[in-house]
Enzyme design. Structure first.
Site, PDB file in Angstrom:
ATOM      1  N   THR A 159      69.496  78.891  21.843  1.00  0.00           N
ATOM      2  CA  THR A 159      70.328  77.729  22.191  1.00  0.00           C
ATOM      3  C   THR A 159      70.841  77.846  23.625  1.00  0.00           C
ATOM      4  O   THR A 159      71.857  77.245  23.983  1.00  0.00           O
ATOM      5  CB  THR A 159      71.531  77.594  21.229  1.00  0.00           C
ATOM      6  OG1 THR A 159      72.371  78.748  21.384  1.00  0.00           O
ATOM      7  CG2 THR A 159      71.076  77.474  19.792  1.00  0.00           C
ATOM      8  N   ASN A 200      75.499  79.016  30.328  1.00  0.00           N
ATOM      9  CA  ASN A 200      76.760  78.275  30.512  1.00  0.00           C
ATOM     10  C   ASN A 200      77.735  79.038  31.397  1.00  0.00           C
ATOM     11  O   ASN A 200      78.628  78.447  31.996  1.00  0.00           O
ATOM     12  CB  ASN A 200      77.395  77.966  29.157  1.00  0.00           C
ATOM     13  CG  ASN A 200      76.629  76.901  28.409  1.00  0.00           C
ATOM     14  OD1 ASN A 200      76.086  75.975  29.011  1.00  0.00           O
ATOM     15  ND2 ASN A 200      76.545  77.039  27.095  1.00  0.00           N
ATOM     16  N   ASN A 233      68.622  74.096  29.291  1.00  0.00           N
ATOM     17  CA  ASN A 233      68.094  75.359  28.765  1.00  0.00           C
ATOM     18  C   ASN A 233      66.666  75.628  29.241  1.00  0.00           C
ATOM     19  O   ASN A 233      66.305  76.764  29.506  1.00  0.00           O
ATOM     20  CB  ASN A 233      68.131  75.371  27.228  1.00  0.00           C
ATOM     21  CG  ASN A 233      69.541  75.453  26.696  1.00  0.00           C
ATOM     22  OD1 ASN A 233      70.471  75.839  27.423  1.00  0.00           O
ATOM     23  ND2 ASN A 233      69.736  75.064  25.446  1.00  0.00           N
ATOM     24  N   ASP A 270      73.555  72.419  20.198  1.00  0.00           N
ATOM     25  CA  ASP A 270      72.984  73.659  19.674  1.00  0.00           C
ATOM     26  C   ASP A 270      72.866  73.735  18.157  1.00  0.00           C
ATOM     27  O   ASP A 270      71.842  74.205  17.644  1.00  0.00           O
ATOM     28  CB  ASP A 270      73.770  74.855  20.222  1.00  0.00           C
ATOM     29  CG  ASP A 270      73.577  74.995  21.725  1.00  0.00           C
ATOM     30  OD1 ASP A 270      74.446  75.578  22.391  1.00  0.00           O
ATOM     31  OD2 ASP A 270      72.542  74.508  22.236  1.00  0.00           O
ATOM     32  N   ASP A 304      74.203  81.164  24.665  1.00  0.00           N
ATOM     33  CA  ASP A 304      75.030  81.319  25.883  1.00  0.00           C
ATOM     34  C   ASP A 304      76.394  80.669  25.653  1.00  0.00           C
ATOM     35  O   ASP A 304      76.782  79.730  26.346  1.00  0.00           O
ATOM     36  CB  ASP A 304      74.343  80.710  27.106  1.00  0.00           C
ATOM     37  CG  ASP A 304      74.057  79.206  26.954  1.00  0.00           C
ATOM     38  OD1 ASP A 304      73.907  78.530  27.998  1.00  0.00           O
ATOM     39  OD2 ASP A 304      73.999  78.713  25.805  1.00  0.00           O
TER      40      ASP A 304
HETATM   41  O1  RIB Z   1      71.491  70.954  27.634  1.00  0.00           O
HETATM   42  C1  RIB Z   1      72.323  71.387  26.585  1.00  0.00           C
HETATM   43  C2  RIB Z   1      72.300  72.883  26.472  1.00  0.00           C
HETATM   44  O2  RIB Z   1      72.822  73.461  27.664  1.00  0.00           O
HETATM   45  C3  RIB Z   1      73.191  73.422  25.337  1.00  0.00           C
HETATM   46  O3  RIB Z   1      72.598  74.576  24.798  1.00  0.00           O
HETATM   47  C4  RIB Z   1      74.469  73.791  26.035  1.00  0.00           C
HETATM   48  O4  RIB Z   1      75.174  74.868  25.374  1.00  0.00           O
HETATM   49  C5  RIB Z   1      73.948  74.278  27.354  1.00  0.00           C
HETATM   50  O5  RIB Z   1      73.521  75.613  27.182  1.00  0.00           O
HETATM   51 CA    CA Z   2      73.835  76.645  24.707  1.00  0.00          CA
END
Ligand code: RIB
Ligand code: CA
Length: 324
Positions: free
Chosen positions: A120, A36, A162, A235, A9
């Site tokens: 990720t 995101n 995530n 990530d 993302d």
């Molecule tokens: O909590 C961190 C995650 O949330 C990372 O993957 C960042 O890019 C967001 O997606």
């Molecule tokens: Ca991410």
């Protein structure tokens, strides 16, 4: 060379994961998901990043919302575009036209036994793919994800973004039987880019200049929202088992995703207990270990290795500016 497909993302740290994978691994595909920002924005960002890096890698757009629960975006950290802080080039290519769920299935079938998925972002695409094609779990070599935590969360006291965005999807991964690696906040927050690293990136070329701007923005967001002194390279830590396994320590333990509504929803419950058979007479036993959980990291060495990948990026030449 290890084949990987990044489901992401983008997202400042997703952008680094794409470059890090392209530098050291065989990046066979990129799929995008909401998180995101909206999936339309994360897809546009992925296409622009692939253009900037000069990557010849297919990009497939994925899910716009979680399997269950309410849709939320991480715009408070990553900004209105999802990757604020630098101007990215207009994409010089489009998406594959295939939905990310089908793209993941197709790539796993094409590279049976060889492909590692690296989610990720929220794991909605991967969860749906596992549900749509039950054979996917056998076709995949593994899933190495950025998500969860063995300590404090970020989005809630105990949940990481995530996983929190789509706990039901994450639950499908953790119950799939696919070999799992988990890079949680407990290690990723130890790998943070600071002002000196940003200075090193600036002036190192077009890609380095772009990342200097992106990480100055990301660092400022994390400082303002979480009071952090560095910008966590969350990530790219998902790729470390295949690039620099010497820099991370894992323990293979049972991990369960808390699904119930309430204060623990989205928590990755990791069972590090060492029980004897006698203990089982009075307490809840352990489930079968299902995940290699990262419990230690050499943060500064990870940051140095990733910064070198950026400053050393010699990808194809950047798109030539159009006619004046
Ligand atoms: O909590 C961190 C995650 O949330 C990372 O993957 C960042 O890019 C967001 O997606
Ligand atoms: Ca991410």
């Amino acid at each position: 060379m290890q084949k990987v497909l990044i489901d992401c993302d983008p997202g400042h740290d997703d952008a680094i994961a794409i470059l890090y994978a392209a530098t050291h691994l065989d990046l066979v595909g990129i799929s995008t998901v909401y998180g995101n920002q909206t999936v339309e924005k994360t897809t546009a960002n992925a296409l622009s990043l692939a253009t900037l890096f000069g990557l010849d890698v297919p990009v497939a757009q994925g899910c716009a919302a979680p399997l269950a629960g309410r849709l939320r975006h991480g715009g408070d950290i990553h900004g209105k575009t999802g990757i604020d802080g630098a101007e990215l080039p207009a994409p010089d290519r489009g998406t594959t036209g295939m939905h990310a769920v089908d793209f993941i299935i197709e790539m796993a079938s094409k590279h049976r036994g060889e492909l590692v998925l690296c989610p990720t972002g929220p794991m909605t695409n991967v969860g749906m793919a596992l549900r749509k094609e039950p054979r996917l779990a056998e076709w995949l070599k593994g899933i190495s994800l950025m998500g969860g935590t063995t300590q404090i969360g970020n989005t809630t006291p105990v949940a990481e973004f995530n996983i929190w965005c789509d706990p039901e999807a994450a639950d499908l991964l953790f119950r799939s039987g696919v070999p799992l690696w988990m890079a949680g906040l407990n290690v990723t927050r130890q790998a943070g880019i600071g002002p000196a690293d940003i200075d090193r990136l600036a002036g190192s070329g077009p890609v380095g200049d772009t990342f200097a701007g992106l990480f100055a923005f990301f660092l400022d967001s994390l400082r303002q929202v979480h009071g952090l002194a560095t910008a966590s390279l969350h990530d790219p830590c998902a790729l470390l088992p295949f690039i620099r396994p010497d820099l991370v320590t894992y323990r293979e333990v049972p991990v369960e995703i808390a699904l119930a509504q309430g204060p623990t929803r989205g928590m990755t419950v990791c069972d590090f207990r060492t029980l004897t058979p006698k203990a089982l007479e009075n307490i809840q036993g352990m489930a079968r270990p299902n995940c290699r959980v990262a419990v230690g990291i050499d943060g500064p060495a990870v940051v140095a290795h990733i910064v070198s990948a950026i400053t050393g990026w010699s990808g194809r030449k950047l798109p030539q500016p159009g006619p004046a």
